[in-house]
Design an enzyme around this catalytic site. Structure first.
Site, PDB file in Angstrom:
ATOM      1  CG  HIS A 285      -3.417  -7.768  -8.563  1.00 15.50           C
ATOM      2  ND1 HIS A 285      -2.709  -7.099  -9.504  1.00 15.50           N
ATOM      3  CD2 HIS A 285      -3.422  -9.081  -8.961  1.00 15.50           C
ATOM      4  CE1 HIS A 285      -2.315  -7.952 -10.434  1.00 15.50           C
ATOM      5  NE2 HIS A 285      -2.735  -9.160 -10.135  1.00 15.50           N
ATOM      6  CG  HIS A 324       3.820  -1.328 -10.196  1.00 19.52           C
ATOM      7  ND1 HIS A 324       4.711  -2.333 -10.429  1.00 19.52           N
ATOM      8  CD2 HIS A 324       2.648  -1.717 -10.761  1.00 19.52           C
ATOM      9  CE1 HIS A 324       4.113  -3.282 -11.117  1.00 19.52           C
ATOM     10  NE2 HIS A 324       2.858  -2.939 -11.326  1.00 19.52           N
ATOM     11  CG  ASP A 380      -5.208  -0.290 -11.586  1.00 20.44           C
ATOM     12  OD1 ASP A 380      -5.838  -0.714 -12.554  1.00 20.44           O
ATOM     13  OD2 ASP A 380      -4.547  -1.017 -10.837  1.00 20.44           O
TER      14      ASP A 380
HETATM   15  N1  ACO Z   1      -0.062   5.672  -1.191  1.00 20.54           N
HETATM   16  C1  ACO Z   1       0.687   6.077  -0.146  1.00 20.54           C
HETATM   17  N2  ACO Z   1       1.843   5.493   0.217  1.00 20.54           N
HETATM   18  C2  ACO Z   1       2.255   4.455  -0.499  1.00 20.54           C
HETATM   19  C3  ACO Z   1       1.531   3.985  -1.636  1.00 20.54           C
HETATM   20  C4  ACO Z   1       0.330   4.643  -1.971  1.00 20.54           C
HETATM   21  N3  ACO Z   1      -0.401   4.259  -3.011  1.00 20.54           N
HETATM   22  N4  ACO Z   1       2.177   2.934  -2.182  1.00 20.54           N
HETATM   23  C5  ACO Z   1       3.271   2.752  -1.433  1.00 20.54           C
HETATM   24  N5  ACO Z   1       3.317   3.666  -0.434  1.00 20.54           N
HETATM   25  C6  ACO Z   1       4.393   3.847   0.564  1.00 20.54           C
HETATM   26  C7  ACO Z   1       4.362   2.747   1.631  1.00 20.54           C
HETATM   27  O1  ACO Z   1       3.590   3.119   2.741  1.00 20.54           O
HETATM   28  C8  ACO Z   1       5.824   2.645   1.956  1.00 20.54           C
HETATM   29  O2  ACO Z   1       6.191   3.727   2.778  1.00 20.54           O
HETATM   30  P1  ACO Z   1       7.257   3.509   3.978  1.00 20.54           P
HETATM   31  O3  ACO Z   1       8.499   3.010   3.322  1.00 20.54           O
HETATM   32  O4  ACO Z   1       7.389   4.851   4.597  1.00 20.54           O
HETATM   33  O5  ACO Z   1       6.627   2.491   4.879  1.00 20.54           O
HETATM   34  C9  ACO Z   1       6.525   2.862   0.613  1.00 20.54           C
HETATM   35  O6  ACO Z   1       5.626   3.669  -0.138  1.00 20.54           O
HETATM   36  C10 ACO Z   1       6.821   1.567  -0.135  1.00 20.54           C
HETATM   37  O7  ACO Z   1       5.600   0.896  -0.345  1.00 20.54           O
HETATM   38  P2  ACO Z   1       5.404  -0.674  -0.231  1.00 20.54           P
HETATM   39  O8  ACO Z   1       4.029  -0.937   0.351  1.00 20.54           O
HETATM   40  O9  ACO Z   1       6.576  -1.307   0.436  1.00 20.54           O
HETATM   41  O10 ACO Z   1       5.434  -1.084  -1.743  1.00 20.54           O
HETATM   42  P3  ACO Z   1       4.954  -2.453  -2.327  1.00 20.54           P
HETATM   43  O11 ACO Z   1       5.826  -2.743  -3.477  1.00 20.54           O
HETATM   44  O12 ACO Z   1       4.843  -3.507  -1.276  1.00 20.54           O
HETATM   45  O13 ACO Z   1       3.442  -2.154  -2.782  1.00 20.54           O
HETATM   46  C11 ACO Z   1       1.602  -1.552  -4.072  1.00 20.54           C
HETATM   47  C12 ACO Z   1       3.088  -1.896  -4.079  1.00 20.54           C
HETATM   48  C13 ACO Z   1       0.793  -2.694  -3.371  1.00 20.54           C
HETATM   49  C14 ACO Z   1       1.097  -1.453  -5.501  1.00 20.54           C
HETATM   50  C15 ACO Z   1       1.397  -0.216  -3.320  1.00 20.54           C
HETATM   51  O14 ACO Z   1       2.138   0.804  -3.961  1.00 20.54           O
HETATM   52  C16 ACO Z   1      -0.059   0.168  -3.200  1.00 20.54           C
HETATM   53  O15 ACO Z   1      -0.754  -0.325  -2.306  1.00 20.54           O
HETATM   54  N6  ACO Z   1      -0.583   1.043  -4.138  1.00 20.54           N
HETATM   55  C17 ACO Z   1      -1.962   1.441  -4.132  1.00 20.54           C
HETATM   56  C18 ACO Z   1      -2.806   0.335  -4.735  1.00 20.54           C
HETATM   57  C19 ACO Z   1      -2.639   0.288  -6.249  1.00 20.54           C
HETATM   58  O16 ACO Z   1      -2.705   1.293  -6.946  1.00 20.54           O
HETATM   59  N7  ACO Z   1      -2.467  -0.945  -6.745  1.00 20.54           N
HETATM   60  C20 ACO Z   1      -2.352  -1.186  -8.185  1.00 20.54           C
HETATM   61  C21 ACO Z   1      -1.002  -1.683  -8.539  1.00 20.54           C
HETATM   62  S1  ACO Z   1      -0.915  -1.968 -10.291  1.00 20.54           S
HETATM   63  C22 ACO Z   1      -1.707  -3.437 -10.519  1.00 20.54           C
HETATM   64  O17 ACO Z   1      -1.816  -4.269  -9.654  1.00 20.54           O
HETATM   65  C23 ACO Z   1      -2.269  -3.666 -11.801  1.00 20.54           C
END
Ligand code: ACO
Length: 466
Positions: A285, A324, A380
């Site tokens: 987050h 996201h 971010d």
């Molecule tokens: N890098 C690589 N792969 C990713 C990323 C990433 N940053 N984000 C999502 N994915 C992939 C997942 O592995 C998943 O792949 P799959 O379907 O083959 O298993 C797919 O994309 C969907 O991702 P989920 O994890 O289901 O998406 P979710 O909505 O649960 O997660 C989150 C969202 C937590 C923000 C995620 O994208 C992430 O961890 N990003 C990196 C951390 C980040 O930048 N957080 C800031 C968010 S903005 C904020 O909070 C202000």
């Protein structure tokens, strides 16, 4: 609640469609019974599922939604997001216009009171916030009790929670004056607590707030002032103010949900906001911008980007600052931040990490792995570069996120308090454990005769002086 007439078992047309327009017809294949559930605002009420039972003593059907991926937990008129289109609006006003024309304190007023302030309203609001920026001297005393290398977010978390002990009347959460005072104090004192945490880390004397400065200038002054002549660079103060606007609210994210859930117990707003700070601390987050900078430093050079992206695709790494839960398009906040990076660097000097970030973005947006999953830069991805240019250490990034998000937390907390549909947040569970087991006396239990290995508390990642 749906009316009995709306939710009772009803006949359905031969094509399976309900006779009422906005409703959902569900057939329980266990019993063959059909149910018609009203659809309101694109939702069905989870409680309407409870009537679906296999027998009279059955508890009834529940919705299972770990991580709330498809559950609306409230009605809200504060922030609108269209994740597919990449749209963000506060009280109906696009984020682009707010960043262009407004200030953070005005946006905070908009979020909390629902309308842009008139000039006298803004003047009074600004006066009130500016004149509550000082914290009780005793707060300084317990901040000095933290280890020299304490993470400033941990210090902020503790000190925001501690504010409830300085303002015990805030527990009268139905009192409009107490609510207003809590809103003013939280928004006013958050930068002071944040800056004190930083100065503690640096071993520097705390700098008191300066009422002659505006909100973001004052924060820069509390961070960096060493001599009485310190004057924050207006270009940097403006960029920081835009970052504050961009982070002010984002509807039901992890930390806002935490504030609402904890606040639903009717605890005082300082304790509820401390829960928000705790949620924001996590790397998925608010901690993501800190993680982005660490990632860019690890990548080290543009040449290493292809290898890094391969590791991401092999799931050995995450591309931090991408993806996201709501945005399946370019996060509009990332676009605005990107547009400010160059002017900040013009004031502070180039940062080679920007080249790495830009190339990383370009290659990821060209790659099927990311495009097929609709992974785009989020807020971010570039914010850390601006913070770094402002000479703000990485560990402070999340702390700086918490400063403006406080206005969103307060607005959401106030909205929840006035929402007659809300109650104490208390989800259900699917119990997966054993049941009705007998207690076994200790000598009769099965297990190892002897425990090998070191006792608890052996530091895996030792710190200096640990
Ligand atoms: N890098 C690589 N792969 C990713 C990323 C990433 N940053 N984000 C999502 N994915 C992939 C997942 O592995 C998943 O792949 P799959 O379907 O083959 O298993 C797919 O994309 C969907 O991702 P989920 O994890 O289901 O998406 P979710 O909505 O649960 O997660 C989150 C969202 C937590 C923000 C995620 O994208 C992430 O961890 N990003 C990196 C951390 C980040 O930048 N957080 C800031 C968010 S903005 C904020 O909070 C202000």
């Amino acid at each position: 609640m749906a009316t009995e007439q709306q939710t009772q078992t009803q006949d359905v047309d031969s094509d399976g469609a309900g006779r009422n327009g906005d409703s959902l017809t569900v057939t329980d294949n266990r019993t063959g019974k059909a149910y018609q559930l009203p659809i309101t605002d694109g939702t069905v009420k989870a409680m309407d599922l409870r009537q679906i039972k296999v027998s009279e003593d059955d508890f009834g059907l529940m919705a299972y939604d770990p991580a709330f991926t498809n559950t609306a937990s409230c009605r809200s008129a504060i922030t609108f997001i269209d994740g597919e289109a990449g749209v963000l609006q506060h009280r109906g006003i696009p984020i682009e216009q707010l960043c262009e024309q407004s200030t953070y304190l005005e946006v905070a007023y908009l979020l909390i009171f629902g309308e842009l302030p008139t000039r006298p309203q803004l003047e009074r609001w600004t006066f009130d916030v500016t004149h509550h920026t000082f914290v009780h001297e005793d707060i300084k005393k317990f901040l000095t009790g933290f280890r020299y290398d304490a993470h400033p977010m941990g210090m902020l978390l503790a000190s925001v929670g501690a504010l409830s002990t300085f303002y015990p009347d805030a527990k009268h959460t139905d009192d409009p004056e107490e609510r207003y005072m809590a809103a003013v104090r939280l928004i006013a004192k958050m930068p002071t607590l944040a800056a004190f945490s930083y100065r503690h880390n640096m071993g520097l004397p705390y700098v008191y707030p300066d009422n002659a400065l505006d909100y973001s200038e004052n924060f820069l002054s509390m961070l960096f002032k060493m001599e009485s002549t310190f004057k924050p660079d207006p270009r940097l103060a403006k960029a920081l103010d835009v970052l504050f606007i961009l982070h002010a609210d984002h509807e039901q994210n992890c930390s806002t949900n935490a504030v609402r859930a904890v606040g639903s117990s009717d605890v005082d707003p300082y304790s509820a906001v401390a829960a928000g700070v705790a949620a924001l601390y996590g790397p998925l987050h608010g901690g993501a911008n800190e993680a982005v900078l660490r990632m860019l430093r690890r990548i080290e050079s543009i040449d290493n980007i292809p290898d890094f992206l391969e590791r991401v695709k092999d799931r050995e790494e995450k591309l931090m600052g991408f993806g996201h839960r709501v945005y399946k398009n370019y996060d509009p906040r990332a676009r605005i931040i990107r547009s400010h990076v160059d002017e900040v660097l013009a004031a502070t000097g180039d940062n080679p990490l920007l080249d790495i970030a830009e190339e990383l973005e370009k290659r990821a947006l060209d790659d099927e792995f990311f495009t097929s999953r609709k992974l785009y830069p989020n807020v971010d991805f570039y914010s850390g570069l601006i913070y770094e240019a402002l000479r703000i250490p990485t560990e402070m990034f999340t702390v700086i996120f918490a400063i403006p998000r406080t206005s969103g937390w307060v607005a959401q907390w106030l909205e929840m308090k006035d929402d007659s549909e809300q109650k104490i947040a208390r989800p259900r569970q699917i119990y997966t454990g054993e049941r009705d087991k007998d207690y076994v006396l200790i000598d009769k239990r099965e297990g190892p005769e002897k425990i090998v290995g070191p006792p608890a508390r052996r530091p895996k990642f030792p710190r200096r002086g640990a």
